[in-house]
Design a protein around this motif. Structure first.
Motif, PDB file in Angstrom:
ATOM      1  N   LEU A 122     -68.022   1.345  71.669  1.00  0.00           N
ATOM      2  CA  LEU A 122     -67.894   0.059  72.345  1.00  0.00           C
ATOM      3  C   LEU A 122     -69.236  -0.492  72.293  1.00  0.00           C
ATOM      4  O   LEU A 122     -70.090   0.370  72.725  1.00  0.00           O
ATOM      5  N   CYS A 123     -69.576  -2.049  72.384  1.00  0.00           N
ATOM      6  CA  CYS A 123     -70.858  -2.536  72.612  1.00  0.00           C
ATOM      7  C   CYS A 123     -71.677  -1.730  71.426  1.00  0.00           C
ATOM      8  O   CYS A 123     -72.918  -1.373  71.799  1.00  0.00           O
ATOM      9  N   CYS A 124     -71.262  -1.701  70.249  1.00  0.00           N
ATOM     10  CA  CYS A 124     -71.829  -1.099  69.038  1.00  0.00           C
ATOM     11  C   CYS A 124     -73.146  -1.435  68.706  1.00  0.00           C
ATOM     12  O   CYS A 124     -74.046  -0.833  68.190  1.00  0.00           O
ATOM     13  N   SER A 145     -67.045  -2.267  68.222  1.00  0.00           N
ATOM     14  CA  SER A 145     -67.094  -3.788  68.469  1.00  0.00           C
ATOM     15  C   SER A 145     -68.255  -4.097  69.109  1.00  0.00           C
ATOM     16  O   SER A 145     -68.960  -3.385  69.916  1.00  0.00           O
ATOM     17  N   ASP A 146     -68.561  -5.244  69.414  1.00  0.00           N
ATOM     18  CA  ASP A 146     -69.586  -6.071  69.959  1.00  0.00           C
ATOM     19  C   ASP A 146     -69.328  -7.313  70.243  1.00  0.00           C
ATOM     20  O   ASP A 146     -68.448  -7.773  69.279  1.00  0.00           O
ATOM     21  N   ILE A 147     -69.912  -7.944  71.405  1.00  0.00           N
ATOM     22  CA  ILE A 147     -69.625  -9.441  71.518  1.00  0.00           C
ATOM     23  C   ILE A 147     -70.548 -10.201  70.794  1.00  0.00           C
ATOM     24  O   ILE A 147     -70.120 -11.638  70.717  1.00  0.00           O
ATOM     25  N   GLY A 169     -65.960  -9.251  69.901  1.00  0.00           N
ATOM     26  CA  GLY A 169     -65.244  -9.548  71.166  1.00  0.00           C
ATOM     27  C   GLY A 169     -65.698  -9.068  72.363  1.00  0.00           C
ATOM     28  O   GLY A 169     -66.610  -7.877  72.171  1.00  0.00           O
ATOM     29  N   ASP A 170     -65.117  -9.283  73.376  1.00  0.00           N
ATOM     30  CA  ASP A 170     -65.558  -8.837  74.784  1.00  0.00           C
ATOM     31  C   ASP A 170     -64.701  -7.078  74.702  1.00  0.00           C
ATOM     32  O   ASP A 170     -63.511  -7.050  74.895  1.00  0.00           O
ATOM     33  N   LEU A 171     -65.620  -6.108  74.792  1.00  0.00           N
ATOM     34  CA  LEU A 171     -65.123  -4.915  75.182  1.00  0.00           C
ATOM     35  C   LEU A 171     -63.979  -4.534  74.408  1.00  0.00           C
ATOM     36  O   LEU A 171     -64.011  -4.446  73.053  1.00  0.00           O
ATOM     37  N   TYR A 172     -63.000  -4.020  74.969  1.00  0.00           N
ATOM     38  CA  TYR A 172     -61.597  -3.746  74.286  1.00  0.00           C
ATOM     39  C   TYR A 172     -60.764  -4.783  73.488  1.00  0.00           C
ATOM     40  O   TYR A 172     -59.977  -4.531  72.663  1.00  0.00           O
ATOM     41  N   VAL A 188     -70.028   4.802  74.376  1.00  0.00           N
ATOM     42  CA  VAL A 188     -70.522   3.759  74.788  1.00  0.00           C
ATOM     43  C   VAL A 188     -71.890   3.574  75.161  1.00  0.00           C
ATOM     44  O   VAL A 188     -72.468   4.390  76.172  1.00  0.00           O
ATOM     45  N   ASN A 189     -73.043   2.868  74.569  1.00  0.00           N
ATOM     46  CA  ASN A 189     -74.014   2.656  75.120  1.00  0.00           C
ATOM     47  C   ASN A 189     -74.052   1.150  75.448  1.00  0.00           C
ATOM     48  O   ASN A 189     -74.340   0.345  74.576  1.00  0.00           O
ATOM     49  N   ALA A 190     -73.719   0.502  76.502  1.00  0.00           N
ATOM     50  CA  ALA A 190     -73.547  -0.767  77.020  1.00  0.00           C
ATOM     51  C   ALA A 190     -74.994  -0.940  77.835  1.00  0.00           C
ATOM     52  O   ALA A 190     -75.779  -0.345  78.128  1.00  0.00           O
ATOM     53  N   ALA A 211     -80.719 -10.871  75.978  1.00  0.00           N
ATOM     54  CA  ALA A 211     -80.290 -10.513  77.284  1.00  0.00           C
ATOM     55  C   ALA A 211     -78.969  -9.736  77.442  1.00  0.00           C
ATOM     56  O   ALA A 211     -78.803  -8.710  78.281  1.00  0.00           O
ATOM     57  N   VAL A 212     -77.992 -10.088  76.735  1.00  0.00           N
ATOM     58  CA  VAL A 212     -76.836  -9.401  76.711  1.00  0.00           C
ATOM     59  C   VAL A 212     -76.711  -8.182  76.282  1.00  0.00           C
ATOM     60  O   VAL A 212     -75.826  -7.337  76.520  1.00  0.00           O
ATOM     61  N   ALA A 213     -77.633  -7.621  75.736  1.00  0.00           N
ATOM     62  CA  ALA A 213     -77.882  -6.378  75.267  1.00  0.00           C
ATOM     63  C   ALA A 213     -78.750  -5.444  76.446  1.00  0.00           C
ATOM     64  O   ALA A 213     -78.698  -4.036  76.227  1.00  0.00           O
ATOM     65  N   LEU A 214     -79.015  -6.129  77.113  1.00  0.00           N
ATOM     66  CA  LEU A 214     -79.985  -5.308  78.405  1.00  0.00           C
ATOM     67  C   LEU A 214     -79.415  -5.299  79.627  1.00  0.00           C
ATOM     68  O   LEU A 214     -79.585  -4.382  80.611  1.00  0.00           O
TER      69      LEU A 214
HETATM   70  C1  LIG Z   1     -77.908  -1.695  75.004  1.00  0.00           C
HETATM   71  S1  LIG Z   1     -77.348  -2.415  73.533  1.00  0.00           S
HETATM   72  C2  LIG Z   1     -76.693  -0.802  72.884  1.00  0.00           C
HETATM   73  C3  LIG Z   1     -76.212  -1.280  71.351  1.00  0.00           C
HETATM   74  C4  LIG Z   1     -75.854   0.224  70.556  1.00  0.00           C
HETATM   75  N1  LIG Z   1     -74.723   0.659  71.252  1.00  0.00           N
HETATM   76  C5  LIG Z   1     -76.990   0.896  70.385  1.00  0.00           C
HETATM   77  O1  LIG Z   1     -76.971   1.955  71.382  1.00  0.00           O
HETATM   78  O2  LIG Z   1     -77.817   1.007  69.490  1.00  0.00           O
HETATM   79  C6  LIG Z   1     -75.850  -3.103  74.289  1.00  0.00           C
HETATM   80  C7  LIG Z   1     -74.833  -3.741  73.177  1.00  0.00           C
HETATM   81  O3  LIG Z   1     -73.580  -4.048  74.179  1.00  0.00           O
HETATM   82  C8  LIG Z   1     -73.269  -5.492  73.621  1.00  0.00           C
HETATM   83  N2  LIG Z   1     -72.446  -6.104  74.737  1.00  0.00           N
HETATM   84  C9  LIG Z   1     -72.760  -6.450  75.929  1.00  0.00           C
HETATM   85  N3  LIG Z   1     -71.929  -6.962  76.794  1.00  0.00           N
HETATM   86  C10 LIG Z   1     -70.661  -6.670  75.968  1.00  0.00           C
HETATM   87  C11 LIG Z   1     -69.517  -6.890  76.111  1.00  0.00           C
HETATM   88  N4  LIG Z   1     -68.929  -7.638  77.318  1.00  0.00           N
HETATM   89  N5  LIG Z   1     -68.439  -6.825  75.241  1.00  0.00           N
HETATM   90  C12 LIG Z   1     -68.859  -6.327  73.994  1.00  0.00           C
HETATM   91  N6  LIG Z   1     -70.171  -5.721  73.519  1.00  0.00           N
HETATM   92  C13 LIG Z   1     -71.007  -6.422  74.622  1.00  0.00           C
HETATM   93  C14 LIG Z   1     -74.493  -6.285  73.238  1.00  0.00           C
HETATM   94  O4  LIG Z   1     -74.230  -7.338  72.396  1.00  0.00           O
HETATM   95  C15 LIG Z   1     -75.335  -5.248  72.723  1.00  0.00           C
HETATM   96  O5  LIG Z   1     -75.301  -4.856  71.275  1.00  0.00           O
END
Ligand SMILES: C[S@@+](CC[C@H](N)C(=O)[O-])C[C@H]1O[C@@H](n2cnc3c(N)ncnc32)[C@H](O)[C@@H]1O
Length: 298
Positions: A122-124, A145-147, A169-172, A188-190, A211-214
């Motif tokens: 998740l959050c790939c 999956s990723d948003i 999409g959003d999470l699950y 999960v690395n969110a 920002a959504v990644a951090l």
């Molecule tokens: C810290 S990054 C990690 C990416 C990957 N897991 C890695 O370790 O390389 C977090 C990821 O979560 C995704 N993300 C943030 N909120 C999300 C959500 N609600 N649903 C799905 N993905 C989400 C972001 O787009 C980003 O790609």
């Protein structure tokens, strides 16, 4: 300036060093080896000197010994996440072995009685974590999956090497309902940086990763709570949820799992500066190592 390839390389090293690149020699070699033409190399050096992350300039990152495509604007997989991969791979391997003995089948096929571990990332982001876990375990089924559309496009490129599926999409939400109750390893690395601390991140992250990644919300654990809240509906009876977090936030990540009916174990790797919380369902039949047992906990 000395002319010829060696002279060019030396000039690149000088520019990179002046721009603050600590590993200027290594970077110069990588850039020169990756650039398809001298003109491309010049562009790449300019981008690096202007502060773009090396991985965005190269278009790839090395992660767990694999070359992972990383396009502009995508989170760059971090070395510390190799601990998350190790933990997840150990659990996936235990799942694959749980139904042994497995007489040898045809080469490339799991033996009869062997289960294909179901892995969800998740959050790939680029898909680096899911790909590395699946690559470490024979015959895994990988779903990610990723948003972010750009992350999904990048992950599709990477996941192709292990035959997985990537959803947007959003999470699950975008995952196939058929995975409910079947997930062995939910990795999960969110985002987990507290909002007020984003400003202190190095410019390469702050300016070049979305920002959504951090941004993990006020205390950095918002996404962890949402992931944990729905996890039991997706995990197999002896499945595990593994969330990368920080040492400081681990208690909160673990509390989110407890609230959601999981039994958490906090694991650390001091060398990588990595922390992973592993949650198991209380009703585990005990075929797998206890949560955290696969860790090199120090
Ligand atoms: C810290 S990054 C990690 C990416 C990957 N897991 C890695 O370790 O390389 C977090 C990821 O979560 C995704 N993300 C943030 N909120 C999300 C959500 N609600 N649903 C799905 N993905 C989400 C972001 O787009 C980003 O790609």
């Amino acid at each position: 300036m000395t002319s010829g390839p060696a002279g060019d390389l030396a000039a690149i090293v000088t520019r990179l060093r002046a721009a603050g690149c600590v590993f200027a020699e290594d970077e110069a070699r990588l850039l020169a080896a990756t650039a398809p033409s001298p003109a491309d190399l010049a562009d790449m050096v300019d981008r690096r000197v202007n502060g773009f992350p090396l991985e965005h300039v190269l278009g790839w990152a090395e992660f767990c010994g694999l070359r992972i495509a990383v396009s502009d604007g995508i989170f760059v997989p971090r070395r510390r996440s190799e601990f998350l991969v190790r933990q997840a791979a150990a659990i996936a391997a235990a799942v694959a072995a749980a139904d042994a003995p497995a007489p040898a089948g045809p080469p490339g096929e799991p033996g009869p009685g062997r289960r294909r571990p179901v892995i969800v990332d998740l959050c790939c982001g680029s898909g680096a974590i899911g790909v590395a876990v699946a690559a470490a375990v024979d015959h895994a089924e990988l779903y990610a999956s990723d948003i972010e559309p750009a992350a999904v496009a990048c992950a599709r490129q990477n996941v192709a090497s292990v035959g997985g599926h990537v959803y947007q999409g959003d999470l699950y939400d975008p995952l196939p309902a058929s995975l409910r109750g079947r997930v062995d390893v939910l990795v999960v690395n969110a985002p987990y940086v507290p909002t007020s601390e984003i400003v202190f991140l190095p410019p390469e992250a702050r300016l070049h990763e979305p920002a959504v990644a951090l941004d993990g919300g006020i205390d950095g654990v918002d996404v962890h709570r949402r992931v944990a809240a729905e996890a039991t509906g997706w995990l197999a009876l002896d499945g595990r949820l593994l969330i990368e977090t920080s040492a400081r936030q681990a208690i909160k990540t673990a509390a989110a799992m407890t609230t959601s009916g999981l039994v958490p174990a906090i694991t650390n790797d001091d060398d990588l500066g990595a922390t992973v919380v592993i949650g198991s369902r209380g009703a585990s039949p005990g075929t797998l190592p206890p949560a955290g047992a696969a860790a090199t906990t120090r």
